[in-house]
Design a protein around this motif. Structure first.
Motif, short mmCIF file in Angstrom:
data_model
loop_
_atom_site.label_atom_id
_atom_site.label_comp_id
_atom_site.label_asym_id
_atom_site.label_seq_id
_atom_site.Cartn_x
_atom_site.Cartn_y
_atom_site.Cartn_z
N ASP A 169 13.81 2.79 -35.44
CA ASP A 169 14.37 1.80 -34.52
C ASP A 169 14.93 0.64 -35.33
N THR A 222 14.57 1.19 -27.22
CA THR A 222 13.22 1.09 -27.78
C THR A 222 12.20 1.67 -26.81
N PHE A 239 9.65 0.91 -36.95
CA PHE A 239 10.10 -0.05 -35.95
C PHE A 239 10.21 -1.42 -36.59
#
Length: 293
Positions: A156, A47, A84
Motif C-alpha cells: 500500500d 486501503t 503499509f
C-alpha cells in the motif's frame, strides 16, 4: 467455475459498509505470477480493500481467497508479505534487532537476503527506526517483507516518499520478485507512472466501486484523449465519449474505444491517455453528475 489455482487473490462480491461510505460490492483478481496495480483517489477504498484481503478488516459480504485459502490461516500468512505506510515496528528497535526477531517467527526467513537488501537500500543495521526518514522507513519495511521470499506481496503506497532513483530500484526489485517462481504482487499507488512501467493489469476503484480491471497495455490502447471541434465530437456514436470538457482552444474528451474513434475521425488529434488522465476525466464526470458529453 473459476480455477482458484490460477489466482494468488480472488475476491468476489466484496462489500464493507461504514457510516457515509460503502465499498463494493466488487470483484478483484490477482493472477498468479503477475503484478496488479490498484489505483483510485484518496478515500476511494483501496486501503480498505487490501485490509479486507489480509483479514485485518472483516467484510460485510463476499468471498476472499488468498493463495488458495484465507489470511486467517497461519499457513497462508506465512507465504505472504505486506507493506503499509502505517506498518508498525517498535521505533526504539534497529533493523538488526527486527531481523533477529523476525528470523525466529517467520518461516523461510533468509538472513543473508535481509542483510543484502539492507546494504542495497543503504540502511544502517544499528540505526534506530525512529531516527529514519520516511523514505528510509519504507525501504526498511520492504526489506523486512521480502526477506522470506513471499509467494504474494501486498503493498500500500510502497513507493511513497522515495526519490525517483530509489523508486526505480524498488520497481526493479518487484519485477524480479515476480519473475522468480511465479510470485505475485498487488500494489496500490498514487504514482501511476510507476504502475505504467511495472504492472501487468490495472484495477481502478472510484468511490468504493471497481470501475474496471484491465490488462495495462489493453487499457492504454483502449482509452484516448480526443481534441477536435465540438460538432465532430457530437457526431460520435453514444458510449465512445466518457467525458468531455471545453476550453479556450476547443473541446477535449476521454474516449473509450480509441481505435474506433480513429477510424471515424482520422484527421482529429487523438493522443494516448495516461492512467492519471483516465482517473481525472472519470472524477470530473462524477462531479458533473455523470454527464458523458
Amino acid at each position: 467455475m473459476t480455477n482458484s489455482a490460477a489466482y494468488a487473490i480472488e475476491v468476489r462480491g466484496l462489500a464493507k459498509h461504514y457510516k457515509g461510505f460503502t465499498l463494493g460490492p466488487l470483484d478483484l483478481t490477482v493472477p498468479s505470477g503477475s503484478i496488479v496495480g490498484l489505483v483510485g483517489e484518496n478515500g476511494a477504498g483501496k486501503t480498505t480493500t487490501l485490509k479486507c484481503i489480509l483479514n485485518a478488516v472483516r467484510p460485510d459480504a463476499g468471498s476472499i481467497r488468498v493463495l488458495g485459502g484465507s489470511c486467517a490461516e497461519r499457513a497462508v500468512r506465512a507465504r505472504l508479505g505486506a507493506v503499509f505506510e502505517d506498518a508498525f515496528f517498535y521505533e526504539s528497535c534497529t533493523p538488526a534487532e527486527v531481523g533477529r526477531s523476525l528470523g525466529r517467527i517467520q518461516p523461510g526467513w533468509d538472513k543473508a537476503e535481509y542483510a543484502r537488501m539492507l546494504r542495497e537500500f543503504e540502511l544502517p543495521e544499528k540505526k534506530l527506526i525512529k531516527e529514519m526518514s520516511r523514505g528510509m522507513r519504507m525501504k526498511f519495511r520492504l526489506a523486512a517483507a521480502l526477506a522470506h521470499k513471499p509467494d504474494l506481496l501486498i503493498l500500500d503506497e510502497a513507493t511513497s516518499g522515495l526519490d525517483p532513483v530509489v523508486r526505480g530500484e524498488v520497481l526493479e526489485l518487484l519485477q524480479a520478485h515476480v519473475l522468480n517462481e511465479g510470485h505475485s504482487v498487488l500494489l496500490s499507488s498514487h504514482i501511476t507512472a510507476d504502475l505504467e512501467k511495472t504492472a501487468d493489469s490495472i484495477a481502478y476503484i472510484h468511490k468504493g466501486r471497481l470501475l474496471f480491471q484491465m490488462d495495462k497495455d489493453a487499457l492504454l490502447e483502449q482509452y484516448g484523449i480526443l481534441r477536435c471541434p465540438a460538432a465532430q465530437m457530437d457526431a460520435l456514436p453514444a458510449g465512445l465519449v466518457v467525458f468531455r470538457r471545453s476550453g479556450a482552444f476547443g473541446s477535449e474528451a476521454l474516449v473509450n474505444g480509441a481505435s474506433q474513434v480513429r477510424r471515424l475521425l482520422p484527421d482529429a488529434v487523438l493522443d494516448r491517455a495516461s492512467i492519471d488522465e483516465i482517473m481525472q476525466f472519470y472524477t470530473a464526470k462524477d462531479k458533473m453528475g455523470g454527464t458523458a458529453q
